[in-house]
Structures are given as C-alpha cells and as structure tokens.
Design a protein around this motif. Structure first.
Motif, PDB file in Angstrom:
ATOM      1  N   GLY A   6       0.831  -1.191   0.000  1.00  0.00           N
ATOM      2  CA  GLY A   6       0.000   0.000   0.000  1.00  0.00           C
ATOM      3  C   GLY A   6       0.867   1.244   0.000  1.00  0.00           C
ATOM      4  N   LEU A   7       0.613   2.119  -0.943  1.00  0.00           N
ATOM      5  CA  LEU A   7       1.348   3.383  -1.065  1.00  0.00           C
ATOM      6  C   LEU A   7       0.467   4.509  -0.548  1.00  0.00           C
ATOM      7  CD1 LEU A   7       2.559   2.644  -4.665  1.00  0.00           C
ATOM      8  CD2 LEU A   7       3.970   2.553  -2.611  1.00  0.00           C
ATOM      9  N   LEU A   8       1.027   5.381   0.258  1.00  0.00           N
ATOM     10  CA  LEU A   8       0.283   6.451   0.927  1.00  0.00           C
ATOM     11  C   LEU A   8      -0.113   7.540  -0.061  1.00  0.00           C
ATOM     12  CD1 LEU A   8       2.608   6.538   4.032  1.00  0.00           C
ATOM     13  CD2 LEU A   8       0.306   5.580   3.936  1.00  0.00           C
ATOM     14  N   ALA A   9      -1.303   7.382  -0.639  1.00  0.00           N
ATOM     15  CA  ALA A   9      -1.779   8.225  -1.738  1.00  0.00           C
ATOM     16  C   ALA A   9      -1.835   9.702  -1.414  1.00  0.00           C
ATOM     17  CB  ALA A   9      -3.162   7.743  -2.194  1.00  0.00           C
ATOM     18  N   LEU A  10      -2.158  10.074  -0.191  1.00  0.00           N
ATOM     19  CA  LEU A  10      -2.343  11.479   0.148  1.00  0.00           C
ATOM     20  C   LEU A  10      -1.234  12.067   1.010  1.00  0.00           C
ATOM     21  CD1 LEU A  10      -6.188  11.505   0.799  1.00  0.00           C
ATOM     22  CD2 LEU A  10      -4.950  12.094  -1.287  1.00  0.00           C
ATOM     23  N   ASN A  11      -0.227  11.273   1.347  1.00  0.00           N
ATOM     24  CA  ASN A  11       0.874  11.780   2.143  1.00  0.00           C
ATOM     25  C   ASN A  11       1.638  12.827   1.338  1.00  0.00           C
ATOM     26  OD1 ASN A  11       3.893  11.689   2.849  1.00  0.00           O
ATOM     27  ND2 ASN A  11       2.948  10.756   4.635  1.00  0.00           N
ATOM     28  N   PRO A  12       1.811  14.051   1.873  1.00  0.00           N
ATOM     29  CA  PRO A  12       2.446  15.113   1.084  1.00  0.00           C
ATOM     30  C   PRO A  12       3.879  14.813   0.654  1.00  0.00           C
ATOM     31  CG  PRO A  12       1.985  15.861   3.338  1.00  0.00           C
ATOM     32  CD  PRO A  12       1.393  14.490   3.197  1.00  0.00           C
ATOM     33  N   ASP A  13       4.591  13.981   1.396  1.00  0.00           N
ATOM     34  CA  ASP A  13       5.954  13.611   1.001  1.00  0.00           C
ATOM     35  C   ASP A  13       5.959  12.499  -0.041  1.00  0.00           C
ATOM     36  OD1 ASP A  13       7.125  15.451   2.791  1.00  0.00           O
ATOM     37  OD2 ASP A  13       7.024  13.987   4.425  1.00  0.00           O
ATOM     38  N   GLN A  14       4.969  11.608   0.013  1.00  0.00           N
ATOM     39  CA  GLN A  14       4.925  10.453  -0.873  1.00  0.00           C
ATOM     40  C   GLN A  14       4.162  10.706  -2.172  1.00  0.00           C
ATOM     41  OE1 GLN A  14       6.320   6.975  -0.341  1.00  0.00           O
ATOM     42  NE2 GLN A  14       7.605   8.567   0.558  1.00  0.00           N
ATOM     43  N   LYS A  15       3.131  11.538  -2.135  1.00  0.00           N
ATOM     44  CA  LYS A  15       2.261  11.745  -3.295  1.00  0.00           C
ATOM     45  C   LYS A  15       3.031  12.116  -4.570  1.00  0.00           C
ATOM     46  CE  LYS A  15      -1.862  14.065  -4.903  1.00  0.00           C
ATOM     47  NZ  LYS A  15      -2.911  15.035  -4.634  1.00  0.00           N
ATOM     48  N   PRO A  16       3.945  13.116  -4.537  1.00  0.00           N
ATOM     49  CA  PRO A  16       4.661  13.442  -5.785  1.00  0.00           C
ATOM     50  C   PRO A  16       5.581  12.315  -6.259  1.00  0.00           C
ATOM     51  CG  PRO A  16       5.422  14.848  -3.969  1.00  0.00           C
ATOM     52  CD  PRO A  16       4.271  14.036  -3.456  1.00  0.00           C
ATOM     53  N   LEU A  17       6.139  11.558  -5.333  1.00  0.00           N
ATOM     54  CA  LEU A  17       7.006  10.433  -5.705  1.00  0.00           C
ATOM     55  C   LEU A  17       6.190   9.306  -6.321  1.00  0.00           C
ATOM     56  CD1 LEU A  17       9.310  10.357  -2.560  1.00  0.00           C
ATOM     57  CD2 LEU A  17       9.861  11.258  -4.827  1.00  0.00           C
ATOM     58  N   ILE A  18       5.005   9.069  -5.781  1.00  0.00           N
ATOM     59  CA  ILE A  18       4.110   8.037  -6.329  1.00  0.00           C
ATOM     60  C   ILE A  18       3.697   8.427  -7.744  1.00  0.00           C
ATOM     61  CG2 ILE A  18       1.817   6.988  -6.107  1.00  0.00           C
ATOM     62  CD1 ILE A  18       2.231   7.276  -3.008  1.00  0.00           C
ATOM     63  N   GLU A  19       3.337   9.696  -7.928  1.00  0.00           N
ATOM     64  CA  GLU A  19       2.939  10.157  -9.262  1.00  0.00           C
ATOM     65  C   GLU A  19       4.096  10.031 -10.253  1.00  0.00           C
ATOM     66  OE1 GLU A  19       1.447  14.103  -8.525  1.00  0.00           O
ATOM     67  OE2 GLU A  19      -0.395  13.337  -7.617  1.00  0.00           O
ATOM     68  N   LYS A  20       5.298  10.384  -9.815  1.00  0.00           N
ATOM     69  CA  LYS A  20       6.476  10.353 -10.693  1.00  0.00           C
ATOM     70  C   LYS A  20       6.917   8.923 -11.021  1.00  0.00           C
ATOM     71  CE  LYS A  20      11.279  11.930 -10.909  1.00  0.00           C
ATOM     72  NZ  LYS A  20      12.346  12.663 -10.199  1.00  0.00           N
ATOM     73  N   HIS A  21       7.024   8.094 -10.006  1.00  0.00           N
ATOM     74  CA  HIS A  21       7.606   6.767 -10.210  1.00  0.00           C
ATOM     75  C   HIS A  21       6.563   5.662 -10.406  1.00  0.00           C
ATOM     76  CE1 HIS A  21      11.482   8.463  -9.531  1.00  0.00           C
ATOM     77  NE2 HIS A  21      11.160   8.853  -8.305  1.00  0.00           N
ATOM     78  N   CYS A  22       5.576   5.587  -9.532  1.00  0.00           N
ATOM     79  CA  CYS A  22       4.615   4.474  -9.582  1.00  0.00           C
ATOM     80  C   CYS A  22       3.659   4.596 -10.770  1.00  0.00           C
ATOM     81  CB  CYS A  22       3.839   4.390  -8.277  1.00  0.00           C
ATOM     82  SG  CYS A  22       4.910   4.192  -6.830  1.00  0.00           S
ATOM     83  N   PHE A  23       3.269   5.844 -11.079  1.00  0.00           N
ATOM     84  CA  PHE A  23       2.420   6.062 -12.254  1.00  0.00           C
ATOM     85  C   PHE A  23       3.261   6.393 -13.478  1.00  0.00           C
ATOM     86  CE2 PHE A  23      -0.743   6.878  -8.931  1.00  0.00           C
ATOM     87  CZ  PHE A  23      -1.785   6.097  -9.402  1.00  0.00           C
ATOM     88  N   GLY A  24       4.494   6.821 -13.281  1.00  0.00           N
ATOM     89  CA  GLY A  24       5.364   7.241 -14.385  1.00  0.00           C
ATOM     90  C   GLY A  24       6.364   6.176 -14.779  1.00  0.00           C
ATOM     91  N   ASP A  25       7.555   6.223 -14.170  1.00  0.00           N
ATOM     92  CA  ASP A  25       8.669   5.329 -14.530  1.00  0.00           C
ATOM     93  C   ASP A  25       8.269   3.856 -14.539  1.00  0.00           C
ATOM     94  OD1 ASP A  25      10.254   7.617 -14.475  1.00  0.00           O
ATOM     95  OD2 ASP A  25      10.893   7.270 -12.417  1.00  0.00           O
ATOM     96  N   CYS A  26       7.653   3.413 -13.459  1.00  0.00           N
ATOM     97  CA  CYS A  26       7.281   2.005 -13.333  1.00  0.00           C
ATOM     98  C   CYS A  26       5.925   1.744 -13.988  1.00  0.00           C
ATOM     99  CB  CYS A  26       7.236   1.610 -11.856  1.00  0.00           C
ATOM    100  SG  CYS A  26       6.748  -0.097 -11.573  1.00  0.00           S
ATOM    101  N   GLY A  27       4.941   2.526 -13.606  1.00  0.00           N
ATOM    102  CA  GLY A  27       3.610   2.407 -14.196  1.00  0.00           C
ATOM    103  C   GLY A  27       2.830   1.176 -13.786  1.00  0.00           C
ATOM    104  N   LYS A  28       3.265   0.488 -12.735  1.00  0.00           N
ATOM    105  CA  LYS A  28       2.604  -0.767 -12.371  1.00  0.00           C
ATOM    106  C   LYS A  28       1.683  -0.636 -11.168  1.00  0.00           C
ATOM    107  CE  LYS A  28       6.164  -3.661 -14.357  1.00  0.00           C
ATOM    108  NZ  LYS A  28       7.223  -4.634 -14.097  1.00  0.00           N
ATOM    109  N   VAL A  29       1.481   0.577 -10.657  1.00  0.00           N
ATOM    110  CA  VAL A  29       0.540   0.752  -9.554  1.00  0.00           C
ATOM    111  C   VAL A  29      -0.856   0.475 -10.091  1.00  0.00           C
ATOM    112  CG1 VAL A  29       0.096   3.218  -9.826  1.00  0.00           C
ATOM    113  CG2 VAL A  29      -0.006   2.205  -7.577  1.00  0.00           C
ATOM    114  N   SER A  30      -1.710  -0.093  -9.265  1.00  0.00           N
ATOM    115  CA  SER A  30      -3.047  -0.486  -9.704  1.00  0.00           C
ATOM    116  C   SER A  30      -4.069   0.582  -9.341  1.00  0.00           C
ATOM    117  CB  SER A  30      -3.446  -1.816  -9.054  1.00  0.00           C
ATOM    118  OG  SER A  30      -4.778  -2.126  -9.360  1.00  0.00           O
ATOM    119  N   MET A  31      -4.545   1.310 -10.347  1.00  0.00           N
ATOM    120  CA  MET A  31      -5.575   2.313 -10.086  1.00  0.00           C
ATOM    121  C   MET A  31      -6.859   1.637  -9.646  1.00  0.00           C
ATOM    122  SD  MET A  31      -4.998   5.394 -12.755  1.00  0.00           S
ATOM    123  CE  MET A  31      -6.289   6.297 -11.946  1.00  0.00           C
TER     124      MET A  31
END
Length: 93
Positions: A8-33
């Motif tokens: 589980g990735l902390l979707a609304l955490n202010p420190d994690q949210k930009p990293l999740i958007e950049k890497h999990c939705f971007g570079d990796c792209g394997k996060v499950s919407m």
C-alpha cells in the motif's frame, strides 16, 4: 489458499504523493488504479503488487491490514518510496 502480499502506497501523504505520481504512475507504471483502498487512518492507499521496487525507501515487516479482492485474501504492507535511485530496493519477504 495463501494470502497474496500487496503493498500500500500512501496516496495522500504530502511527502509520498509526488514520488508516487512520478515513479509508480510514471517510470514504473505498475501501480493499480483499480486497487485503491479507502483507509480512514491513511486517507487512502494505492496498491502495488511488485515485490521488487527500484524506488523502495522502506516497507513494513508485518501486514498493516487485510482486504479481500476477487474472493482472495490480500495482506497489505505499507511501503514508502524515495526519489534516489541509489536506494534501489530488492525483493523483500
């Protein structure tokens, strides 16, 4: 049947949210919407099933919680990611 391990990735955490958007939705792209988990304690979690994360900062050793999906139990481990590729993670058990 054995429970499936997901992260589980902390979707609304202010420190994690930009990293999740950049890497999990971007570079990796394997996060499950489709795998978003509404959680009152964290504000919501994105779900990742990848055991090897190149952006891993850390993750829980014990499950944070359990959910059911498609009739199968899933154990949720919270995961934090980083922006530093030098901290690349490996497979955790």
């Amino acid at each position: 049947m054995t429970a499936i391990k997901v992260f589980g990735l902390l979707a609304l955490n202010p420190d994690q949210k930009p990293l999740i958007e950049k890497h999990c939705f971007g570079d990796c792209g394997k996060v499950s919407m489709a795998g978003a988990i509404m959680d009152e304690r964290t504000g919501g979690l994105w779900v990742c099933a990848e055991t090897v994360c190149p952006w891993l900062k850390g993750e829980m050793d014990e499950p944070y919680g359990t959910t059911m999906s498609f009739g199968q139990e899933h154990h949720i481990f919270l995961r934090a990611i980083t922006d530093s590729p030098a901290s690349k993670g490996g497979e955790r058990s």
